[in-house]
Design a protein around this motif. Sequence first.
Motif, PDB file in Angstrom:
ATOM      1  N   ALA A  52      31.602  50.004  40.560  1.00 33.50           N
ATOM      2  CA  ALA A  52      32.674  49.582  39.649  1.00 33.50           C
ATOM      3  C   ALA A  52      33.957  49.257  40.411  1.00 33.50           C
ATOM      4  CB  ALA A  52      32.942  50.686  38.627  1.00 33.50           C
ATOM      5  N   GLY A  53      34.241  50.011  41.470  1.00 32.82           N
ATOM      6  CA  GLY A  53      35.494  49.853  42.215  1.00 32.82           C
ATOM      7  C   GLY A  53      35.771  48.445  42.699  1.00 32.82           C
ATOM      8  N   PRO A  54      34.837  47.840  43.479  1.00 32.02           N
ATOM      9  CA  PRO A  54      35.093  46.482  43.977  1.00 32.02           C
ATOM     10  C   PRO A  54      35.264  45.448  42.871  1.00 32.02           C
ATOM     11  CG  PRO A  54      33.333  47.515  45.229  1.00 32.02           C
ATOM     12  CD  PRO A  54      33.633  48.430  44.077  1.00 32.02           C
ATOM     13  N   ALA A  55      34.502  45.597  41.769  1.00 29.50           N
ATOM     14  CA  ALA A  55      34.610  44.640  40.657  1.00 29.50           C
ATOM     15  C   ALA A  55      36.000  44.721  40.026  1.00 29.50           C
ATOM     16  CB  ALA A  55      33.531  44.930  39.615  1.00 29.50           C
ATOM     17  N   VAL A  56      36.449  45.945  39.757  1.00 31.53           N
ATOM     18  CA  VAL A  56      37.776  46.146  39.176  1.00 31.53           C
ATOM     19  C   VAL A  56      38.851  45.741  40.187  1.00 31.53           C
ATOM     20  CG1 VAL A  56      39.383  47.856  38.230  1.00 31.53           C
ATOM     21  CG2 VAL A  56      36.949  48.011  37.687  1.00 31.53           C
ATOM     22  N   GLY A  57      38.606  46.081  41.467  1.00 32.53           N
ATOM     23  CA  GLY A  57      39.560  45.738  42.525  1.00 32.53           C
ATOM     24  C   GLY A  57      39.781  44.243  42.639  1.00 32.53           C
ATOM     25  N   GLY A  58      38.696  43.471  42.577  1.00 35.16           N
ATOM     26  CA  GLY A  58      38.798  42.007  42.632  1.00 35.16           C
ATOM     27  C   GLY A  58      39.640  41.459  41.495  1.00 35.16           C
ATOM     28  N   PHE A  59      39.463  42.047  40.295  1.00 32.21           N
ATOM     29  CA  PHE A  59      40.244  41.618  39.120  1.00 32.21           C
ATOM     30  C   PHE A  59      41.719  41.948  39.302  1.00 32.21           C
ATOM     31  CE2 PHE A  59      42.106  42.765  34.972  1.00 32.21           C
ATOM     32  CZ  PHE A  59      42.000  41.535  34.324  1.00 32.21           C
ATOM     33  N   ILE A  60      42.002  43.139  39.842  1.00 34.65           N
ATOM     34  CA  ILE A  60      43.392  43.563  40.044  1.00 34.65           C
ATOM     35  C   ILE A  60      44.085  42.675  41.072  1.00 34.65           C
ATOM     36  CG2 ILE A  60      44.860  45.433  40.946  1.00 34.65           C
ATOM     37  CD1 ILE A  60      42.793  47.387  39.701  1.00 34.65           C
ATOM     38  N   ILE A  61      43.369  42.334  42.154  1.00 35.23           N
ATOM     39  CA  ILE A  61      43.948  41.458  43.185  1.00 35.23           C
ATOM     40  C   ILE A  61      44.298  40.101  42.587  1.00 35.23           C
ATOM     41  CG2 ILE A  61      43.453  40.196  45.326  1.00 35.23           C
ATOM     42  CD1 ILE A  61      41.686  42.637  46.110  1.00 35.23           C
ATOM     43  N   THR A  62      43.404  39.582  41.750  1.00 31.64           N
ATOM     44  CA  THR A  62      43.609  38.264  41.125  1.00 31.64           C
ATOM     45  C   THR A  62      44.806  38.276  40.184  1.00 31.64           C
ATOM     46  OG1 THR A  62      41.214  37.930  41.202  1.00 31.64           O
ATOM     47  CG2 THR A  62      42.462  36.423  39.819  1.00 31.64           C
ATOM     48  N   THR A  63      44.973  39.377  39.445  1.00 32.59           N
ATOM     49  CA  THR A  63      46.031  39.423  38.428  1.00 32.59           C
ATOM     50  C   THR A  63      47.332  40.059  38.920  1.00 32.59           C
ATOM     51  OG1 THR A  63      45.059  41.490  37.598  1.00 32.59           O
ATOM     52  CG2 THR A  63      44.416  39.438  36.483  1.00 32.59           C
ATOM     53  N   LEU A  64      47.213  41.076  39.778  1.00 32.47           N
ATOM     54  CA  LEU A  64      48.408  41.820  40.197  1.00 32.47           C
ATOM     55  C   LEU A  64      48.722  41.730  41.683  1.00 32.47           C
ATOM     56  CD1 LEU A  64      47.828  45.149  38.187  1.00 32.47           C
ATOM     57  CD2 LEU A  64      49.356  43.277  37.558  1.00 32.47           C
ATOM     58  N   SER A  65      47.839  41.131  42.470  1.00 31.03           N
ATOM     59  CA  SER A  65      47.961  41.045  43.938  1.00 31.03           C
ATOM     60  C   SER A  65      47.523  42.366  44.586  1.00 31.03           C
ATOM     61  CB  SER A  65      49.387  40.698  44.391  1.00 31.03           C
ATOM     62  OG  SER A  65      50.215  41.852  44.383  1.00 31.03           O
ATOM     63  N   TYR A  66      47.504  42.374  45.925  1.00 28.13           N
ATOM     64  CA  TYR A  66      47.088  43.565  46.669  1.00 28.13           C
ATOM     65  C   TYR A  66      48.009  44.756  46.414  1.00 28.13           C
ATOM     66  CZ  TYR A  66      43.457  41.282  49.450  1.00 28.13           C
ATOM     67  OH  TYR A  66      42.308  40.649  49.844  1.00 28.13           O
ATOM     68  N   LYS A  67      49.284  44.483  46.170  1.00 25.12           N
ATOM     69  CA  LYS A  67      50.231  45.565  45.908  1.00 25.12           C
ATOM     70  C   LYS A  67      49.797  46.381  44.685  1.00 25.12           C
ATOM     71  CE  LYS A  67      53.206  44.356  49.166  1.00 25.12           C
ATOM     72  NZ  LYS A  67      53.448  45.185  50.356  1.00 25.12           N
ATOM     73  N   GLY A  68      49.326  45.687  43.662  1.00 29.65           N
ATOM     74  CA  GLY A  68      48.842  46.361  42.452  1.00 29.65           C
ATOM     75  C   GLY A  68      47.662  47.260  42.741  1.00 29.65           C
ATOM     76  N   LEU A  69      46.829  46.831  43.703  1.00 32.67           N
ATOM     77  CA  LEU A  69      45.639  47.596  44.072  1.00 32.67           C
ATOM     78  C   LEU A  69      46.026  48.963  44.644  1.00 32.67           C
ATOM     79  CD1 LEU A  69      42.558  47.059  44.058  1.00 32.67           C
ATOM     80  CD2 LEU A  69      42.757  46.340  46.429  1.00 32.67           C
ATOM     81  N   PHE A  70      47.043  48.990  45.490  1.00 41.21           N
ATOM     82  CA  PHE A  70      47.496  50.252  46.081  1.00 41.21           C
ATOM     83  C   PHE A  70      48.028  51.200  45.000  1.00 41.21           C
ATOM     84  CE2 PHE A  70      47.784  47.455  49.852  1.00 41.21           C
ATOM     85  CZ  PHE A  70      47.050  48.221  50.748  1.00 41.21           C
ATOM     86  N   TRP A  71      48.763  50.633  44.032  1.00 42.89           N
ATOM     87  CA  TRP A  71      49.295  51.461  42.945  1.00 42.89           C
ATOM     88  C   TRP A  71      48.174  52.035  42.084  1.00 42.89           C
ATOM     89  CZ3 TRP A  71      53.857  53.589  42.410  1.00 42.89           C
ATOM     90  CH2 TRP A  71      54.953  53.029  43.063  1.00 42.89           C
ATOM     91  N   VAL A  72      47.190  51.211  41.750  1.00 41.31           N
ATOM     92  CA  VAL A  72      46.067  51.679  40.916  1.00 41.31           C
ATOM     93  C   VAL A  72      45.263  52.745  41.656  1.00 41.31           C
ATOM     94  CG1 VAL A  72      43.899  51.000  39.793  1.00 41.31           C
ATOM     95  CG2 VAL A  72      45.917  49.549  39.581  1.00 41.31           C
ATOM     96  N   ASP A  73      45.049  52.549  42.966  1.00 43.05           N
ATOM     97  CA  ASP A  73      44.345  53.557  43.769  1.00 43.05           C
ATOM     98  C   ASP A  73      45.076  54.902  43.726  1.00 43.05           C
ATOM     99  OD1 ASP A  73      42.340  51.896  44.463  1.00 43.05           O
ATOM    100  OD2 ASP A  73      42.874  51.670  46.557  1.00 43.05           O
ATOM    101  N   GLY A  74      46.395  54.851  43.865  1.00 42.24           N
ATOM    102  CA  GLY A  74      47.195  56.078  43.834  1.00 42.24           C
ATOM    103  C   GLY A  74      47.126  56.779  42.496  1.00 42.24           C
ATOM    104  N   VAL A  75      47.214  55.999  41.413  1.00 39.64           N
ATOM    105  CA  VAL A  75      47.191  56.559  40.058  1.00 39.64           C
ATOM    106  C   VAL A  75      45.830  57.197  39.742  1.00 39.64           C
ATOM    107  CG1 VAL A  75      47.262  55.959  37.600  1.00 39.64           C
ATOM    108  CG2 VAL A  75      49.003  55.054  39.157  1.00 39.64           C
TER     109      VAL A  75
END
Length: 399
Positions: free
Chosen positions: A156-179
Amino acid sequence: MKNLISNYVNTFKGLSKEVWWLSLITLINRAGTMVIPFLSLYLTQSLNFTLKDVGWIMSFFGLGSVVGSWLGGKLTDQIGSYKVMLGSLLLTGVLFVLLQFVTTFEEFCASIFILMLVADTFRPAMFVALSAYSKPENKTRSVTLIRLAINLGFSAGPAVGGFIITTLSYKGLFWVDGVTCALAAILLLNVLNPKKARVLDEVKNDNPVSVYSDKIFLVFLIAMMIFGVVFLQYFSTIPLYYKEVHYLSEFQIGLLMGMNGFVIFALEMPLVKWLENGRYTKIGLMIFGGILLALSILVFNVTSWSGILVIGMLMMTIGEMIAFPFSNAFAMESAKKGNQGEYMALYSVAFSIAHIFGHNSGMHLVEEVGFETTWYVIFALSLLSGVFLLIVKKAKKKS
């Protein structure tokens, strides 16, 4: 069909609620580390690092994992698994958020080392907690449930990660990982409080054996490290082989890798339950799993027919489903005679070391001698792992 579903559900029965909660926490944690599969892309595309730089950063990634696994075992024996897991999840969440602000090569090497050091203190602590919350007869299936959670998280992680990168950029990915790490910590705090949780297999050893004097276990760890080097080829050199020799597209490679996760999700628990009820020893099952992994790589040199890739993947998956749960159960069983954290730490370290050398050595072999010779070398390594396991089996029989 109804009986089939009923039999499948029955394989999950008998596991404690704490094991289920621990599996959910692991699922959230593993799905949350979605930045890891995209790390090389982030480093090359966003930070403009060279492939050589990425290679060094991944080495620090592996070194951090080794030190973290060792430290996690030490801390677990001193302050308990609960505090180690909670501290690891909370600190990892903070470090993931801070990682987005690191931009230079030297800083990233240091940061990824510290991040993995903190993150991987979780693993030995989790295994010790899993052992405590499982009845002795359920330990292998408890490990299998954790593996299912990890596989689902990684799927699930990479699929959700790809969506987050597309919509929020890599910065969003770091925030979601932390949360997500923080959410896993909050869940742990609420459902696995040691004052409320049921301990089903508490081990009190007044005269613990040092893991470093347990020669049988050390030989077992060498076998697992070699097994890990072979297994990791499926995540580095083999996808390259799919692409360069059989001309598979990224989509087709994804389908092949996805088949691995699907088969594990559908069949691993029933398979482990069936094997547990047989007369097989844990070491014997590990050897059989290793043979299947070895053959899954050797078949690449048998024919140029692309269908062999599917057969190889299925053989590897079955071998993985047999070898990993029973090797983990063997490690937890061995840990009862010593400091459990110390034992489970070295078990985790064996695979962390495999990460350091497995990818690099495989890539260098392919570059120097080509795919065909590489597969023969990897097959020979599989056999060497089997030899060490046979030594363990013989020593266990004597003792």
